[in-house]
Write a protein that holds these residues in place. Structure first.
Motif: not given
Length: 297
Positions: A4, A27, A83
């Motif tokens: 992310t 993401t 993530y």
């Protein structure tokens, strides 16, 4: 690929540059950010768009339909870098060789959400990155590779960028020959947890020793910024140096904004006043003096 923030982008970039077929990026969904609170794609999402890689943004990865989609991909491995979601066992088992995670600490020290900040705050002399074979526990999986680096006087931003680059290189190395990087169980002792940074932590307590205050300034640069209040404004100290002093804690002891702490003092060198850009402290003081004798709380 699952990731992310900015920290994850170098890993995705290296995978592409080294010829790996990244079939899908997962993401976090776009979030509202900035002054206008506009929906904004994550840094990984934006980079994947540029590279023409399909992106999915499930709100919850635990949904069966999401894991069904992962299983359908029939991938060799999932690379996971910051993530921001817990993967259930079924998701961990979906890729042929499981899920590899890049974690920004020397496990088992600083498992959890904010390992770089916590390492700086604690005064750790050394940190690093590890490539871990993921399992269901929080950062408990066996480790395949480690890179170490001194913390020194680096800010969180500087150290995060360094670890992201080191980790991306090591991820490629591990993927290139997984047999040469067998997974080894983490030590059973020395476990610590890096809890998420609470914005309430970022206010400076000048009753603390100057070394503690200086580490907080580095740990919270660039975000959320270590701050104090004066005359109705908030001042973020972005960089500071240590100074000798013996004065009441929180007192400004000279015209350079040297501030006494529980022991010794700090001297801000880069500062940001509310609504203003960051600037050298000397420049800020010319427009908004904070006179010697002022007590900051």
């Amino acid at each position: 690929f699952m990731g992310t923030p900015d920290f994850a982008v170098p890993s995705l970039s290296e995978l592409i540059a080294n010829g790996y077929d990244v079939v899908l990026v997962y993401t976090q969904p776009p979030r509202r950010a900035g002054r206008g609170k506009h929906l904004t794609k994550s840094p990984v999402h934006q980079f994947a768009d540029i590279m023409g890689i399909p992106v999915e943004t499930p709100e919850k990865f635990r949904k069966s339909s999401v894991i069904d989609g992962l299983e359908t991909l029939d991938v060799d491995v999932a690379c996971v870098v910051a993530y921001g979601q817990i993967l259930p066992q079924r998701a961990l088992d979906a890729p042929k060789f499981g899920c590899l995670n890049l974690h920004g600490s020397l496990l088992p020290r600083w498992r959890g959400a904010a390992p770089v900040q916590r390492a700086i705050l604690a005064g750790d002399e050394e940190t690093g990155v590890m490539i871990m074979q993921m399992e269901a526990g929080l950062d408990t999986g066996p480790v395949r590779a480690t890179v170490r680096t001194p913390v020194g006087s680096k800010t969180c931003g500087e150290l995060t960028d360094e670890l992201a680059a080191l980790g991306a290189e090591k991820m490629i190395e591990v993927l290139g020959n997984m047999d040469a990087h067998p997974a080894s169980a983490q030590p059973g002792e020395g476990v610590t947890y890096a809890s998420k940074i609470d914005k309430a932590e970022s206010r400076i307590d000048f009753a603390k020793d100057a070394g503690v205050v200086e580490r907080k300034i580095r740990a919270f640069n660039p975000f959320p910024g270590a701050w104090f209040e004066y005359d109705g404004d908030r001042y973020k100290i972005l960089e500071a140096e240590l100074a000798d002093a013996s004065a009441p804690e929180g007192s400004v002891i000279d015209d350079q904004l040297t501030i006494a702490c529980g022991s010794d003092a700090i001297r801000p060198t880069l500062i940001q006043r509310s609504g203003k850009p960051a600037m050298p402290t000397a420049d800020m003081l010319r427009g908004k003096p904070i006179p010697a004798g002022t007590i900051l709380t």
